[in-house]
Design a protein around this motif. Structure first.
Motif, PDB file in Angstrom:
ATOM      1  N   VAL A  77       9.722   4.254   1.684  1.00  0.00           N
ATOM      2  CA  VAL A  77       8.967   3.318   0.862  1.00  0.00           C
ATOM      3  C   VAL A  77       9.878   2.190   0.357  1.00  0.00           C
ATOM      4  N   GLU A  78      11.105   2.534  -0.063  1.00  0.00           N
ATOM      5  CA  GLU A  78      11.977   1.473  -0.577  1.00  0.00           C
ATOM      6  C   GLU A  78      12.415   0.521   0.544  1.00  0.00           C
TER       7      GLU A  78
ATOM      8  N   GLU B 251       0.830  -1.207   0.000  1.00  0.00           N
ATOM      9  CA  GLU B 251       0.000   0.000   0.000  1.00  0.00           C
ATOM     10  C   GLU B 251       0.866   1.260   0.000  1.00  0.00           C
ATOM     11  N   LEU B 252       1.992   1.221   0.718  1.00  0.00           N
ATOM     12  CA  LEU B 252       2.911   2.364   0.698  1.00  0.00           C
ATOM     13  C   LEU B 252       3.414   2.618  -0.718  1.00  0.00           C
ATOM     14  N   LYS B 253       3.824   1.536  -1.388  1.00  0.00           N
ATOM     15  CA  LYS B 253       4.402   1.655  -2.715  1.00  0.00           C
ATOM     16  C   LYS B 253       3.380   2.185  -3.724  1.00  0.00           C
ATOM     17  N   GLU B 254       2.120   1.826  -3.526  1.00  0.00           N
ATOM     18  CA  GLU B 254       1.082   2.237  -4.473  1.00  0.00           C
ATOM     19  C   GLU B 254       0.564   3.648  -4.201  1.00  0.00           C
TER      20      GLU B 254
ATOM     21  N   THR C   3       5.840   7.941  -2.389  1.00  0.00           N
ATOM     22  CA  THR C   3       7.057   7.498  -3.067  1.00  0.00           C
ATOM     23  C   THR C   3       7.916   8.687  -3.479  1.00  0.00           C
ATOM     24  N   HIS C   4       7.275   9.830  -3.735  1.00  0.00           N
ATOM     25  CA  HIS C   4       8.033  11.017  -4.131  1.00  0.00           C
ATOM     26  C   HIS C   4       8.578  11.770  -2.920  1.00  0.00           C
TER      27      HIS C   4
ATOM     28  N   GLY D  61       2.198  -7.834   0.641  1.00  0.00           N
ATOM     29  CA  GLY D  61       0.753  -7.656   0.725  1.00  0.00           C
ATOM     30  C   GLY D  61       0.228  -7.697   2.149  1.00  0.00           C
ATOM     31  N   ARG D  62       1.082  -8.105   3.078  1.00  0.00           N
ATOM     32  CA  ARG D  62       0.643  -8.254   4.470  1.00  0.00           C
ATOM     33  C   ARG D  62       1.501  -7.481   5.462  1.00  0.00           C
ATOM     34  N   ALA D  63       2.832  -7.480   5.234  1.00  0.00           N
ATOM     35  CA  ALA D  63       3.754  -6.940   6.239  1.00  0.00           C
ATOM     36  C   ALA D  63       3.562  -5.438   6.420  1.00  0.00           C
ATOM     37  N   THR D  64       3.636  -4.981   7.677  1.00  0.00           N
ATOM     38  CA  THR D  64       3.314  -3.589   8.010  1.00  0.00           C
ATOM     39  C   THR D  64       4.488  -2.882   8.674  1.00  0.00           C
ATOM     40  N   LEU D  65       4.447  -1.549   8.655  1.00  0.00           N
ATOM     41  CA  LEU D  65       5.474  -0.764   9.345  1.00  0.00           C
ATOM     42  C   LEU D  65       5.420  -1.006  10.855  1.00  0.00           C
ATOM     43  N   GLY D  66       4.224  -1.029  11.403  1.00  0.00           N
ATOM     44  CA  GLY D  66       4.105  -1.235  12.853  1.00  0.00           C
ATOM     45  C   GLY D  66       4.623  -2.601  13.265  1.00  0.00           C
TER      46      GLY D  66
END
Lengths: 286, 158
Positions: free
Chosen positions: A90-91, A75-78, A83-84, A103-108
């Motif tokens: 994001v990377e 979701e971050l990448k999209e 991204t800008h 598709g599942r892993a999160t920042l938290g």
């Protein structure tokens, strides 16, 4: 084993605060489910936070960006803007695992899993991200570098969860970058990670910088001396050498099968320099 | 405690099932719903043999709890062909001999289809990175990558 999926922060906090046995927060589950499967953890209570709106949103706030703790790497990448504005964050998040894991892993989850090698954490620390926590006594903010105390040890109190991260406003001429070393191309855990965020003025001098290193100590490091090596410079060769030296001086790595102590220290300097050069290049064109 | 009563949509059909907290979506698919196309390879999210779509997002079913999918849409390999008509990617896997033992194949097909739904013009590098979470121990990856590239080319022509 009890499973709850509250739809409010108050509900999640109340469940965790009242738990008597081992309880775990479930976000993406990419670490928790593996740890359950291998009997590393056997919680009595699992609190799934993905149905709480605050953990799932990406919103602009006070000129910065607030990212929910249960937002996934995909979701971050999209996201059309992040991204800008924060390419390094994001990377870093997108280096964690496969497409399926993204598709599942999160920042938290990456932060609260408590690994010094977590890829997104150095990027968040370099970014100056602040974690917003919710607990029985209400909410509080904690800089990301103060959330993790050591391997698997967090500064969270009983009943507290990480709700979201606030990334600060970006002055013109700012950018960030994250690099890690792994012995293969994809799908591995960082042997060393380096995140750099900086701001450059119209004359090409760096006016602000933060440098963070992962997998070189018991917790992810914010290296103030490395940032000082950048600030006021144009990242010419002497400044690069000061940055490398400061990054290496901060390392207190373990010596294991994935990398020796000497190797990790050497590579930390190299990655800090390369990440700074990438961030600078991005900042000049931002 | 009592089992969870879950209602979800699997391959377009409303389903109800009971599961324990520790049962994964893969356990539920295989053992309760008897959709055994999704395979268990590693059970730790490394091999991709259990790849499914969850609300349109590619995930490993072994890393999802069954009780998490209440109200959500799941698509598995069983929903890929329409009746007797194979999905173009399935057809090309046959033509390219992109499988041997078949254990990894459902995961590759579900993951490859997910890529083709995002873009019909992937580069070979993009295909290889997208499929980095799917492991094959028989064929190597060249035939699989060729099948995906060839399907994309055919679908571009419509």
């Amino acid at each position: 084993m009890r499973y709850e999926a509250p739809e409010s922060l108050e509900g999640a906090v109340a469940l965790l605060a009242a738990a008597t046995g081992d309880s775990r927060v479930l976000a993406g589950g990419t670490d928790l489910l593996v740890q359950m499967r291998t009997d590393i953890v056997d919680p009595e209570l699992i609190v799934d936070i993905k149905r709480i709106p605050e953990t799932r949103a990406i919103t602009e706030e006070k000129g910065g960006w607030r990212i929910g703790a249960a937002v996934t790497g995909a979701e971050l990448k999209e996201h059309p803007r992040l991204t800008h504005v924060w390419p390094g964050v994001v990377e870093a998040a997108n280096l964690i695992g496969s497409t399926q894991v993204q598709g599942r892993a999160t920042l938290g989850g990456n932060l609260c899993n408590g690994s010094p090698a977590a890829d997104s954490v150095p990027a968040l620390i370099a970014a100056g991200a602040v974690a917003t926590l919710a607990g029985p006594q209400g909410t509080r903010d904690l800089p990301v570098e103060d959330v993790m105390l050591g391997p698997r040890r967090l500064a969270l109190r009983k009943g507290e969860i990480v709700v979201s991260f606030l990334l600060p406003p970006r002055p013109k001429g700012s950018s960030d970058a994250y690099l890690r070393f792994i012995p293969r191309t994809e799908m591995d855990i960082a042997v060393v990670g380096a995140g750099v965020s900086l701001t450059v003025d119209g004359a090409g001098s760096i006016t602000a910088a933060r440098v963070s290193l992962g997998a070189v100590a018991a917790r992810v490091l914010l290296v103030a001396e490395a940032a000082q090596a950048l600030i006021g410079s144009r990242l010419d060769r002497p400044a690069q050498e000061r940055l490398e030296a400061a990054a290496r001086a901060a390392c207190r790595p373990i010596d294991d099968k994935r990398g020796t102590t000497e190797f990790r220290i050497e590579v930390a300097g190299v990655l800090a320099r390369r990440a700074a050069l990438i961030a600078l290049d991005r900042a000049r064109t931002s | 405690m009592a089992k969870h009563h879950i209602e979800a949509v699997v391959n377009g059909d409303a389903v109800e099932f009971l599961c324990e907290t520790e049962e994964t979506l893969l356990d539920v698919l295989r053992d309760t719903l008897h959709l055994t196309g999704s395979k268990e390879g590693c059970a730790s999210g490394d091999c991709g043999a259990c790849s499914v779509m969850l609300d349109g997002r590619l995930v490993c079913a072994c890393l999802v709890l069954g009780c998490e999918v209440g109200g959500r849409h799941v698509e598995t390999i069983e929903g890929m062909a329409k009746g007797e008509t194979l999905h173009p990617l399935q057809q090309r896997f046959l033509e390219h001999a992109a499988l041997q033992c078949g254990i990894c194949t459902p995961g590759f097909l579900v993951a490859g289809k997910a890529l083709l739904e995002r873009t019909l013009s992937p580069t070979e590098t993009e295909v290889r990175y997208w499929l980095a979470g799917n492991l094959c121990r028989c064929t190597g990856y060249d035939k699989i990558v060729s099948a995906v590239m060839d399907t994309a080319a055919a679908m571009r022509k419509g």
